[in-house]
Design a protein around this motif. Sequence first.
Motif, PDB file in Angstrom:
ATOM      1  N   LYS A  67       0.863  -1.183  -0.152  1.00 18.01           N
ATOM      2  CA  LYS A  67      -0.065  -0.031  -0.129  1.00 18.01           C
ATOM      3  C   LYS A  67       1.004   1.108  -0.002  1.00 18.01           C
ATOM      4  O   LYS A  67       1.946   1.449   0.793  1.00 18.01           O
ATOM      5  CB  LYS A  67      -0.820  -0.097   1.214  1.00 18.01           C
ATOM      6  N   THR A  69       2.061   5.134   0.259  1.00 17.15           N
ATOM      7  CA  THR A  69       1.792   6.152   1.407  1.00 17.15           C
ATOM      8  C   THR A  69       2.234   7.546   0.520  1.00 17.15           C
ATOM      9  O   THR A  69       2.807   7.524  -0.577  1.00 17.15           O
ATOM     10  CB  THR A  69       2.625   5.889   2.768  1.00 17.15           C
ATOM     11  N   ASN A  70       1.715   8.690   1.199  1.00 17.90           N
ATOM     12  CA  ASN A  70       2.280   9.836   0.776  1.00 17.90           C
ATOM     13  C   ASN A  70       3.618  10.572   1.428  1.00 17.90           C
ATOM     14  O   ASN A  70       4.059  11.591   1.309  1.00 17.90           O
ATOM     15  CB  ASN A  70       1.129  11.087   0.865  1.00 17.90           C
ATOM     16  N   ASN A  71       4.323   9.691   2.343  1.00 13.89           N
ATOM     17  CA  ASN A  71       5.372   9.871   2.859  1.00 13.89           C
ATOM     18  C   ASN A  71       6.844   9.594   2.036  1.00 13.89           C
ATOM     19  O   ASN A  71       6.770   8.237   1.878  1.00 13.89           O
ATOM     20  CB  ASN A  71       5.632   9.530   4.182  1.00 13.89           C
ATOM     21  N   LYS A  76       5.879   2.984   1.455  1.00 14.99           N
ATOM     22  CA  LYS A  76       4.814   2.107   1.528  1.00 14.99           C
ATOM     23  C   LYS A  76       4.804   1.124   2.599  1.00 14.99           C
ATOM     24  O   LYS A  76       5.779   1.002   3.538  1.00 14.99           O
ATOM     25  CB  LYS A  76       5.358   0.914   0.041  1.00 14.99           C
ATOM     26  N   CYS A 100      -3.452   3.009  -5.022  1.00 14.60           N
ATOM     27  CA  CYS A 100      -2.795   3.112  -3.679  1.00 14.60           C
ATOM     28  C   CYS A 100      -2.198   1.399  -3.661  1.00 14.60           C
ATOM     29  O   CYS A 100      -1.439   1.469  -2.668  1.00 14.60           O
ATOM     30  CB  CYS A 100      -3.179   3.715  -2.865  1.00 14.60           C
ATOM     31  N   ALA A 148      -1.721  -0.503  11.264  1.00 13.30           N
ATOM     32  CA  ALA A 148      -1.175   0.751  10.665  1.00 13.30           C
ATOM     33  C   ALA A 148      -0.796   1.758  11.894  1.00 13.30           C
ATOM     34  O   ALA A 148       0.009   2.527  11.907  1.00 13.30           O
ATOM     35  CB  ALA A 148      -2.294   1.449   9.657  1.00 13.30           C
ATOM     36  N   HIS A 196       8.544  -1.160   8.077  1.00 14.28           N
ATOM     37  CA  HIS A 196       8.572   0.527   7.876  1.00 14.28           C
ATOM     38  C   HIS A 196       9.634   1.101   8.432  1.00 14.28           C
ATOM     39  O   HIS A 196       9.443   2.098   9.244  1.00 14.28           O
ATOM     40  CB  HIS A 196       7.160   0.905   8.390  1.00 14.28           C
TER      41      HIS A 196
END
Length: 264
Positions: A67, A69-71, A76, A100, A148, A196
């Motif tokens: 998925k 992400t916007n970071n 992801k 996404c 998350a 992450h």
Amino acid sequence: MAFAMSLSSEKKSRSTIFFPDVVKTDIMNFIKENGELKTLKKGELISKDILLNNFIYLKSGLLFYIKRTNNYTKPKFVNVIIPNRLTDYHLLLEDNCTCCKSIKVARDSEIILIDKSLIKSLIKKDIELFTHFMFDANYFTERQTALAIFLLTSSPEDKLIKFLFDILVALKTAFSSKWLTINLKLTREEIADILHISVIKLDLMLGSLKKKGMLAKEKGGFNINTTLFNELSPCPLGREDAQGCKSNNMSKFKVKNMIEIKSY
């Protein structure tokens, strides 16, 4: 406060967040009877069209559900999908985009595709089975939300400990000895993506656990000292009332409490 190590095998399974739950027998039978078997090679990406219109059940192999992400520093989230799981309950009733999300074949795999329209048709043909799909979809979503939040709010060390515990539970390991073997072979880069974090941080943590006598590296895997999990909460978010990560909301989500679905 209860600890994860004190849970029964069933509750240990419910407490995992890094791995989706095993597909229930009735749903699995429906998928195998009505689905299409496909063989995929390591490195392939499952097409957006397939992802949009089908449920994807993993029969054998390994998938990464990614998925975006916007970071840009952590672009992801990566979920590991092991056999006998669905990759997602995404778009159960709605036909929206999947821009996404993507699924990468991490190892040579066999998957079964089941068209979403067949599941929707169960509203008229088998409301009990459809209800089971809906229940599991809600449970899947709750676990994904917990994952998350956990990844975004926990220390790298806590994420690694929880991930190692979840692997052992997902592989149906009997917590009956001091040292347990993880047989799921993942690269350092893959584990870092799942947690992450950076590969450098992962290497530092693995080195620290090895020095403390909590981890012994084996060819292609790890041996873990169960002392590492002694203070692990049943819930990744530290809920003292947790019963294997089935929150109060999900405890109230009973079949008899569902809104009646009427056919028009």
